[in-house]
Design a protein around this motif. Structure first.
Motif, mmCIF file in Angstrom:
data_model
loop_
_atom_site.group_PDB
_atom_site.id
_atom_site.type_symbol
_atom_site.label_atom_id
_atom_site.label_comp_id
_atom_site.label_asym_id
_atom_site.label_seq_id
_atom_site.Cartn_x
_atom_site.Cartn_y
_atom_site.Cartn_z
ATOM 1 N N ALA A 60 14.357 45.561 6.643
ATOM 2 C CA ALA A 60 14.951 46.328 5.550
ATOM 3 C C ALA A 60 15.948 47.332 6.104
ATOM 4 O O ALA A 60 15.806 47.849 7.203
ATOM 5 N N VAL A 61 17.003 47.595 5.335
ATOM 6 C CA VAL A 61 18.019 48.568 5.705
ATOM 7 C C VAL A 61 17.835 49.793 4.822
ATOM 8 O O VAL A 61 17.759 49.676 3.599
ATOM 9 N N SER A 62 17.766 50.963 5.437
ATOM 10 C CA SER A 62 17.544 52.177 4.672
ATOM 11 C C SER A 62 18.735 52.463 3.773
ATOM 12 O O SER A 62 19.888 52.257 4.153
ATOM 13 N N CYS A 63 18.458 52.922 2.560
ATOM 14 C CA CYS A 63 19.516 53.211 1.592
ATOM 15 C C CYS A 63 19.036 54.306 0.656
ATOM 16 O O CYS A 63 17.856 54.340 0.296
ATOM 17 N N GLY A 64 19.939 55.171 0.258
ATOM 18 C CA GLY A 64 19.546 56.299 -0.579
ATOM 19 C C GLY A 64 19.291 55.941 -2.025
ATOM 20 O O GLY A 64 18.780 56.761 -2.788
ATOM 21 N N CYS A 65 19.627 54.689 -2.439
ATOM 22 C CA CYS A 65 19.450 54.334 -3.847
ATOM 23 C C CYS A 65 18.019 53.963 -4.183
ATOM 24 O O CYS A 65 17.668 53.841 -5.349
ATOM 25 N N GLY A 66 17.189 53.751 -3.174
ATOM 26 C CA GLY A 66 15.788 53.428 -3.432
ATOM 27 C C GLY A 66 15.528 51.954 -3.616
ATOM 28 O O GLY A 66 14.382 51.539 -3.759
ATOM 29 N N GLY A 67 16.564 51.113 -3.613
ATOM 30 C CA GLY A 67 16.380 49.678 -3.764
ATOM 31 C C GLY A 67 16.149 48.999 -2.432
ATOM 32 O O GLY A 67 16.399 49.570 -1.369
ATOM 33 N N LEU A 68 15.684 47.749 -2.481
ATOM 34 C CA LEU A 68 15.446 46.977 -1.273
ATOM 35 C C LEU A 68 16.760 46.416 -0.749
ATOM 36 O O LEU A 68 17.505 45.774 -1.472
ATOM 37 N N HIS A 69 17.063 46.675 0.528
ATOM 38 C CA HIS A 69 18.258 46.135 1.172
ATOM 39 C C HIS A 69 17.851 45.588 2.528
ATOM 40 O O HIS A 69 17.161 46.253 3.296
ATOM 41 N N THR A 70 18.270 44.371 2.836
ATOM 42 C CA THR A 70 17.931 43.738 4.096
ATOM 43 C C THR A 70 19.203 43.289 4.807
ATOM 44 O O THR A 70 20.300 43.315 4.234
ATOM 45 N N GLU A 71 19.028 42.868 6.057
ATOM 46 C CA GLU A 71 20.165 42.312 6.784
ATOM 47 C C GLU A 71 20.655 41.036 6.088
ATOM 48 O O GLU A 71 21.835 40.711 6.126
ATOM 49 N N GLY A 72 19.714 40.331 5.465
ATOM 50 C CA GLY A 72 20.108 39.152 4.696
ATOM 51 C C GLY A 72 20.991 39.514 3.522
ATOM 52 O O GLY A 72 21.960 38.810 3.215
ATOM 53 N N ASP A 73 20.676 40.622 2.838
ATOM 54 C CA ASP A 73 21.516 41.080 1.729
ATOM 55 C C ASP A 73 22.916 41.428 2.228
ATOM 56 O O ASP A 73 23.920 41.154 1.559
ATOM 57 N N LYS A 74 22.973 42.061 3.395
ATOM 58 C CA LYS A 74 24.267 42.441 3.962
ATOM 59 C C LYS A 74 25.108 41.203 4.255
ATOM 60 O O LYS A 74 26.295 41.153 3.945
ATOM 61 N N ALA A 75 24.465 40.179 4.871
ATOM 62 C CA ALA A 75 25.176 38.939 5.165
ATOM 63 C C ALA A 75 25.619 38.249 3.882
ATOM 64 O O ALA A 75 26.713 37.676 3.812
ATOM 65 N N PHE A 76 24.754 38.290 2.868
ATOM 66 C CA PHE A 76 25.070 37.693 1.568
ATOM 67 C C PHE A 76 26.294 38.367 0.955
ATOM 68 O O PHE A 76 27.220 37.714 0.469
ATOM 69 N N ALA A 77 26.316 39.703 0.967
ATOM 70 C CA ALA A 77 27.432 40.452 0.391
ATOM 71 C C ALA A 77 28.733 40.168 1.132
ATOM 72 O O ALA A 77 29.801 40.050 0.510
ATOM 73 N N GLU A 78 28.670 40.030 2.446
ATOM 74 C CA GLU A 78 29.863 39.728 3.224
ATOM 75 C C GLU A 78 30.383 38.322 2.893
ATOM 76 O O GLU A 78 31.591 38.098 2.799
ATOM 77 N N PHE A 79 29.443 37.394 2.738
ATOM 78 C CA PHE A 79 29.844 36.042 2.345
ATOM 79 C C PHE A 79 30.520 36.051 0.971
ATOM 80 O O PHE A 79 31.554 35.407 0.769
ATOM 81 N N LEU A 80 29.942 36.766 0.016
ATOM 82 C CA LEU A 80 30.519 36.832 -1.331
ATOM 83 C C LEU A 80 31.895 37.479 -1.305
ATOM 84 O O LEU A 80 32.788 37.081 -2.062
ATOM 85 N N ASN A 81 32.093 38.455 -0.442
ATOM 86 C CA ASN A 81 33.392 39.096 -0.321
ATOM 87 C C ASN A 81 34.440 38.092 0.160
ATOM 88 O O ASN A 81 35.560 38.038 -0.372
ATOM 89 N N ASP A 82 34.066 37.269 1.161
ATOM 90 C CA ASP A 82 34.973 36.230 1.642
ATOM 91 C C ASP A 82 35.245 35.187 0.559
ATOM 92 O O ASP A 82 36.371 34.715 0.384
ATOM 93 N N GLU A 83 34.195 34.817 -0.171
ATOM 94 C CA GLU A 83 34.336 33.820 -1.230
ATOM 95 C C GLU A 83 35.272 34.311 -2.334
ATOM 96 O O GLU A 83 36.099 33.553 -2.857
ATOM 97 N N LEU A 84 35.150 35.582 -2.696
ATOM 98 C CA LEU A 84 36.024 36.156 -3.721
ATOM 99 C C LEU A 84 37.484 36.131 -3.278
ATOM 100 O O LEU A 84 38.381 35.838 -4.080
ATOM 101 N N LYS A 85 37.730 36.437 -2.018
ATOM 102 C CA LYS A 85 39.103 36.406 -1.508
ATOM 103 C C LYS A 85 39.683 35.007 -1.626
ATOM 104 O O LYS A 85 40.842 34.830 -2.022
#
Length: 273
Positions: A60-85
């Motif tokens: 898990a990646v610490s975050c001030g919003c209180g939600g669950l964030h993982t390294e997998g989420d980070k990789a997912f978000a980066e992939f989606l950013n590339d896909e959007l481009k």
């Protein structure tokens, strides 16, 4: 007349069909398939190994919003950013293409409606972009052909419902239409083939919100060809012809791509939040 929900449910139950490449060529270049993470991507855009080969137990990646964030989420978000481009780069229409013939466009999410009035009649054409792109199957590139050149084109060919209402009556003629897999016309070989077909015809009371299941519905599978041809001429006289059908495909393809990009944006925000 018919409720949007009723028409959507009826259309969703039918088998998706596609059109032959000869007809699609008249629509101009369409976007290539970029949605599958297994397809070859352009330079500068790569998939993260942690997303392609996920394993359980991402820290898990610490975050001030209180939600669950993982390294997998980070990789997912980066992939989606590339896909959007990539999707924005190949987006053909920044503004929706027009349908000629005096049609007014109404959009409600994935459902679109084209309406016009002529000589005491109201003609309404309704379609939904959900599940409107036929499935694609990867083919091995031919010798000397690059993999990205072999990517299938994504074209939206939705079922559509035409409602013709006589202003001075309480009934509406409803014609359920679709794009057949082939383009075999009902007339002789020398005649121009129709790129869409009528599947069913029914009368429905004007102003009703639900489809009347006890109303007689005529399937065109066993219909006399002469009667079928008159029905097609009836539609053509009201502006629903091959030109209209081509423009509807282009509009639907642009709408579907627009919705897909919007979905990716929402998914990226959801994953990152």
């Amino acid at each position: 007349m018919l409720s949007s929900l009723s028409r959507s449910l009826i259309s969703a139950a039918r088998i998706a069909v596609t059109r032959s490449p000869t007809v699609l060529g008249s629509l101009g270049p369409a976007r290539s398939l970029t949605r599958s993470i297994w397809m070859v991507r352009g330079a500068g855009s790569h998939l993260k190994p942690t997303f392609l080969y996920p394993h359980r137990g991402f820290p898990a990646v610490s975050c001030g919003c209180g939600g669950l964030h993982t390294e997998g989420d980070k990789a997912f978000a980066e992939f989606l950013n590339d896909e959007l481009k990539e999707e924005r780069k190949i987006q053909k229409h920044k503004a929706l293409p027009k349908v000629t013939g005096g049609w007014e466009l109404e959009i409600h999410g994935t459902e679109a409606k084209l309406v016009k009035k002529i000589s005491g009649e109201k003609i309404t054409v309704t379609f939904n972009t959900n599940n409107s792109i036929p499935p694609t199957y990867d083919e091995e590139p031919q010798e000397g052909q690059k993999a990205e050149e072999n990517e299938p084109e994504l074209v939206s060919t939705p079922n559509f419902v035409v409602e013709v209402t006589k202003v001075d009556t309480n009934q509406t003629l409803v014609l359920d239409c679709h794009y057949p897999e082939d383009e075999i016309g009902r007339g002789g070989e020398e005649e121009e083939s129709d790129i869409f077909s009528i599947r069913e015809v029914s009368f429905q009371p004007t102003g009703e919100t639900d489809w009347k299941e006890n109303s007689y519905t005529l399937s065109t599978d066993s219909l006399d060809w002469a009667l079928y041809d008159h029905l097609m001429d009836f539609l053509a006289d009201r502006g629903v012809d091959n030109t209209f059908a081509d423009e509807l495909v282009e509009l639907s393809t642009a709408l579907e791509h627009q919705e897909y990009i919007h979905f990716l944006e929402n998914l990226k925000s959801f994953v990152k939040c």
